[in-house]
Design a protein around this motif. Structure first.
Motif, PDB file in Angstrom:
ATOM      1  N   LEU A  26       0.823  -1.204   0.000  1.00 26.98           N
ATOM      2  CA  LEU A  26       0.000   0.000   0.000  1.00 26.98           C
ATOM      3  C   LEU A  26       0.859   1.258   0.000  1.00 26.98           C
ATOM      4  O   LEU A  26       0.551   2.237  -0.682  1.00 26.98           O
ATOM      5  N   ARG A  27       1.950   1.237   0.744  1.00 27.92           N
ATOM      6  CA  ARG A  27       2.835   2.406   0.797  1.00 27.92           C
ATOM      7  C   ARG A  27       3.453   2.665  -0.575  1.00 27.92           C
ATOM      8  O   ARG A  27       3.571   3.821  -1.019  1.00 27.92           O
ATOM      9  N   ALA A  28       3.827   1.598  -1.257  1.00 21.27           N
ATOM     10  CA  ALA A  28       4.403   1.754  -2.592  1.00 21.27           C
ATOM     11  C   ALA A  28       3.401   2.351  -3.571  1.00 21.27           C
ATOM     12  O   ALA A  28       3.786   2.991  -4.550  1.00 21.27           O
ATOM     13  N   ALA A  29       2.108   2.149  -3.289  1.00 25.29           N
ATOM     14  CA  ALA A  29       1.065   2.704  -4.147  1.00 25.29           C
ATOM     15  C   ALA A  29       0.710   4.137  -3.763  1.00 25.29           C
ATOM     16  O   ALA A  29      -0.158   4.747  -4.396  1.00 25.29           O
ATOM     17  N   GLY A  30       1.372   4.667  -2.718  1.00 24.33           N
ATOM     18  CA  GLY A  30       1.148   6.051  -2.334  1.00 24.33           C
ATOM     19  C   GLY A  30       0.217   6.264  -1.164  1.00 24.33           C
ATOM     20  O   GLY A  30      -0.174   7.395  -0.880  1.00 24.33           O
ATOM     21  N   CYS A  31      -0.162   5.196  -0.459  1.00 25.54           N
ATOM     22  CA  CYS A  31      -1.048   5.326   0.703  1.00 25.54           C
ATOM     23  C   CYS A  31      -0.250   5.831   1.900  1.00 25.54           C
ATOM     24  O   CYS A  31       0.688   5.166   2.350  1.00 25.54           O
ATOM     25  N   VAL A  32      -0.629   6.977   2.414  1.00 31.36           N
ATOM     26  CA  VAL A  32       0.136   7.613   3.492  1.00 31.36           C
ATOM     27  C   VAL A  32       0.010   6.836   4.795  1.00 31.36           C
ATOM     28  O   VAL A  32       0.996   6.656   5.512  1.00 31.36           O
ATOM     29  N   PHE A  33      -1.180   6.366   5.108  1.00 30.45           N
ATOM     30  CA  PHE A  33      -1.412   5.653   6.368  1.00 30.45           C
ATOM     31  C   PHE A  33      -1.493   4.152   6.089  1.00 30.45           C
ATOM     32  O   PHE A  33      -2.498   3.492   6.377  1.00 30.45           O
ATOM     33  N   ALA A  34      -0.421   3.635   5.513  1.00 28.94           N
ATOM     34  CA  ALA A  34      -0.426   2.267   4.997  1.00 28.94           C
ATOM     35  C   ALA A  34      -0.701   1.223   6.075  1.00 28.94           C
ATOM     36  O   ALA A  34      -1.434   0.257   5.837  1.00 28.94           O
ATOM     37  N   GLU A  35      -0.122   1.391   7.261  1.00 30.73           N
ATOM     38  CA  GLU A  35      -0.327   0.394   8.315  1.00 30.73           C
ATOM     39  C   GLU A  35      -1.776   0.351   8.766  1.00 30.73           C
ATOM     40  O   GLU A  35      -2.356  -0.723   8.937  1.00 30.73           O
ATOM     41  N   ASP A  36      -2.371   1.522   8.962  1.00 30.82           N
ATOM     42  CA  ASP A  36      -3.782   1.572   9.361  1.00 30.82           C
ATOM     43  C   ASP A  36      -4.679   0.970   8.285  1.00 30.82           C
ATOM     44  O   ASP A  36      -5.632   0.240   8.576  1.00 30.82           O
ATOM     45  N   GLU A  37      -4.371   1.270   7.041  1.00 28.45           N
ATOM     46  CA  GLU A  37      -5.174   0.733   5.954  1.00 28.45           C
ATOM     47  C   GLU A  37      -5.009  -0.781   5.849  1.00 28.45           C
ATOM     48  O   GLU A  37      -5.976  -1.503   5.558  1.00 28.45           O
ATOM     49  N   ALA A  38      -3.794  -1.262   6.079  1.00 26.57           N
ATOM     50  CA  ALA A  38      -3.571  -2.707   6.055  1.00 26.57           C
ATOM     51  C   ALA A  38      -4.409  -3.394   7.124  1.00 26.57           C
ATOM     52  O   ALA A  38      -5.008  -4.458   6.874  1.00 26.57           O
ATOM     53  N   ASP A  39      -4.481  -2.794   8.300  1.00 25.15           N
ATOM     54  CA  ASP A  39      -5.298  -3.375   9.372  1.00 25.15           C
ATOM     55  C   ASP A  39      -6.766  -3.460   8.957  1.00 25.15           C
ATOM     56  O   ASP A  39      -7.443  -4.471   9.206  1.00 25.15           O
ATOM     57  N   MET A  40      -7.270  -2.407   8.311  1.00 25.58           N
ATOM     58  CA  MET A  40      -8.676  -2.391   7.914  1.00 25.58           C
ATOM     59  C   MET A  40      -8.958  -3.424   6.831  1.00 25.58           C
ATOM     60  O   MET A  40      -9.986  -4.113   6.849  1.00 25.58           O
ATOM     61  N   ILE A  41      -8.045  -3.559   5.888  1.00 25.10           N
ATOM     62  CA  ILE A  41      -8.234  -4.534   4.817  1.00 25.10           C
ATOM     63  C   ILE A  41      -8.178  -5.950   5.365  1.00 25.10           C
ATOM     64  O   ILE A  41      -9.007  -6.808   5.014  1.00 25.10           O
ATOM     65  N   LEU A  42      -7.235  -6.227   6.242  1.00 24.35           N
ATOM     66  CA  LEU A  42      -7.134  -7.562   6.823  1.00 24.35           C
ATOM     67  C   LEU A  42      -8.385  -7.902   7.631  1.00 24.35           C
ATOM     68  O   LEU A  42      -8.877  -9.042   7.578  1.00 24.35           O
ATOM     69  N   ALA A  43      -8.911  -6.931   8.352  1.00 16.75           N
ATOM     70  CA  ALA A  43     -10.128  -7.180   9.129  1.00 16.75           C
ATOM     71  C   ALA A  43     -11.319  -7.428   8.210  1.00 16.75           C
ATOM     72  O   ALA A  43     -12.131  -8.323   8.440  1.00 16.75           O
ATOM     73  N   ALA A  44     -11.417  -6.631   7.143  1.00 10.08           N
ATOM     74  CA  ALA A  44     -12.545  -6.784   6.221  1.00 10.08           C
ATOM     75  C   ALA A  44     -12.478  -8.096   5.458  1.00 10.08           C
ATOM     76  O   ALA A  44     -13.513  -8.687   5.133  1.00 10.08           O
ATOM     77  N   ALA A  45     -11.271  -8.572   5.175  1.00 12.57           N
ATOM     78  CA  ALA A  45     -11.113  -9.813   4.410  1.00 12.57           C
ATOM     79  C   ALA A  45     -11.442 -11.047   5.225  1.00 12.57           C
ATOM     80  O   ALA A  45     -11.697 -12.115   4.660  1.00 12.57           O
ATOM     81  N   ASP A  46     -11.409 -10.925   6.546  1.00 10.70           N
ATOM     82  CA  ASP A  46     -11.816 -12.019   7.434  1.00 10.70           C
ATOM     83  C   ASP A  46     -11.082 -13.313   7.125  1.00 10.70           C
ATOM     84  O   ASP A  46     -11.683 -14.394   7.010  1.00 10.70           O
ATOM     85  N   GLY A  47      -9.763 -13.211   6.961  1.00 12.26           N
ATOM     86  CA  GLY A  47      -8.941 -14.406   6.793  1.00 12.26           C
ATOM     87  C   GLY A  47      -8.870 -14.959   5.388  1.00 12.26           C
ATOM     88  O   GLY A  47      -8.277 -16.038   5.175  1.00 12.26           O
ATOM     89  N   ASP A  48      -9.441 -14.286   4.404  1.00 13.68           N
ATOM     90  CA  ASP A  48      -9.432 -14.773   3.023  1.00 13.68           C
ATOM     91  C   ASP A  48      -8.289 -14.109   2.258  1.00 13.68           C
ATOM     92  O   ASP A  48      -8.367 -12.916   1.931  1.00 13.68           O
ATOM     93  N   PRO A  49      -7.230 -14.846   1.927  1.00 12.44           N
ATOM     94  CA  PRO A  49      -6.082 -14.242   1.240  1.00 12.44           C
ATOM     95  C   PRO A  49      -6.447 -13.633  -0.113  1.00 12.44           C
ATOM     96  O   PRO A  49      -5.906 -12.590  -0.493  1.00 12.44           O
ATOM     97  N   CYS A  50      -7.356 -14.284  -0.847  1.00  7.79           N
ATOM     98  CA  CYS A  50      -7.736 -13.753  -2.154  1.00  7.79           C
ATOM     99  C   CYS A  50      -8.510 -12.444  -2.011  1.00  7.79           C
ATOM    100  O   CYS A  50      -8.385 -11.544  -2.849  1.00  7.79           O
ATOM    101  N   ALA A  51      -9.314 -12.331  -0.962  1.00  7.92           N
ATOM    102  CA  ALA A  51     -10.016 -11.078  -0.711  1.00  7.92           C
ATOM    103  C   ALA A  51      -9.022  -9.971  -0.380  1.00  7.92           C
ATOM    104  O   ALA A  51      -9.189  -8.829  -0.819  1.00  7.92           O
ATOM    105  N   VAL A  52      -8.000 -10.302   0.402  1.00  8.34           N
ATOM    106  CA  VAL A  52      -6.968  -9.318   0.714  1.00  8.34           C
ATOM    107  C   VAL A  52      -6.304  -8.835  -0.566  1.00  8.34           C
ATOM    108  O   VAL A  52      -6.116  -7.631  -0.790  1.00  8.34           O
TER     109      VAL A  52
END
Length: 277
Positions: A26-52
């Motif tokens: 995400l940081r490489a794509a220009g997301c400033v708050f990459a860690e926070d966004e990663a947490d939200m995506i991982l939570a939303a994906a609910d353990g599904d790697p393909c969803a992530v």
């Protein structure tokens, strides 16, 4: 992230990426708050790697994070957001706070230009037991708002400003929250890509000086407000004088509330007892 989800049924399932790996993508794509966004995506994906992987790809392509995960945090609530609908801004929580401080006993609340219905939902949840009505001209916004306000007993209507509302509300509205579009037309192209490319123009474009819709709301608001009812509209610093004038010209007592931290500015019009309406 490597593309791993186009595989045959017999292929082993891909591993869930770590937070650090996802944040680096995400940081490489220009997301400033990459860690926070990663947490939200991982939570939303609910353990599904393909969803992530799919969500990370959409986010890296510039889709707003809220549309990637399907919700936005607003007023301590998760507000459902959908493609083609305005994403509620955290600064607009200041409008909600002002409404609650000024009208803690409100019984009839209207969320005009409601978008996802975030403002109305936050007000109804805080006030409890209110009659909540939300309205928007955009069918996509109306569909989305229903997902957020109907569980709170609210009603959502489609139409142009007050024309969408039941006539029985005239003279009865205690809180009229109107998060109107206020970007000047010739400044739309200067907005961040997340807004410019993924949010409806009708939710952004406020006309030549950004105040066209605000003036229309202010002019008709007194007829809908209860005695001492409040109209609250978010605006920008350079538009504040014009916004206050619009409220005063409509016969409302106009004042300004400012939060420098977020930053946010809200013009407030109060219907004086015995005033227009």
């Amino acid at each position: 992230m490597p593309h791993r989800c186009d595989r045959s049924p017999s292929s082993p399932s891909p591993a869930l990426p770590s937070r650090d790996v996802l944040a680096a993508t995400l940081r490489a794509a220009g997301c400033v708050f990459a860690e926070d966004e990663a947490d939200m995506i991982l939570a939303a994906a609910d353990g599904d790697p393909c969803a992530v992987e799919a969500m990370a790809a959409r986010r890296a392509a510039g889709l707003p994070l809220e549309l990637v995960v399907g919700w936005a945090e607003f007023g301590g609530r998760r507000i459902v957001v959908e493609p083609g609908v305005f994403v509620p801004r955290r600064r607009t929580e200041f409008l909600v706070e002002q409404a609650l401080a000024l009208a803690p006993d409100a019984s009839v609340v209207v969320d005009l230009c409601c978008g996802s219905g975030a403002v109305g939902a936050a007000l109804a949840a805080a006030l409890g037991g209110v009659d909540l009505y939300a309205a928007d001209i955009d069918p996509a916004a109306v569909r989305c708002a229903r997902r957020n306000v109907e569980s709170l007993g609210g009603h959502v209507h489609q139409g142009d400003l007050f024309d969408a509302l039941p006539a029985r509300l005239r003279g009865r509205v205690d809180i009229l929250a109107a998060n109107v579009p206020y970007v000047p037309s010739d400044e739309i192209a200067l907005l961040p890509a997340e807004a410019r490319d993924h949010e409806p123009r009708v939710a952004l474009d406020g006309g030549t000086d950004g105040l066209d819709v605000l003036r229309r709301v202010a002019a008709r608001a007194p007829a809908w407000l209860a005695p001492n009812g409040r109209l609250l509209i978010e605006t920008s610093p350079h538009q504040t004088p014009g916004a206050l004038t619009a409220l005063t010209d409509a016969g409302l007592h106009a004042e300004l509330a400012v939060c420098e931290d977020r930053p946010a500015r809200v013009v407030i019009g109060t219907r004086r007892v015995g005033g227009a309406g």
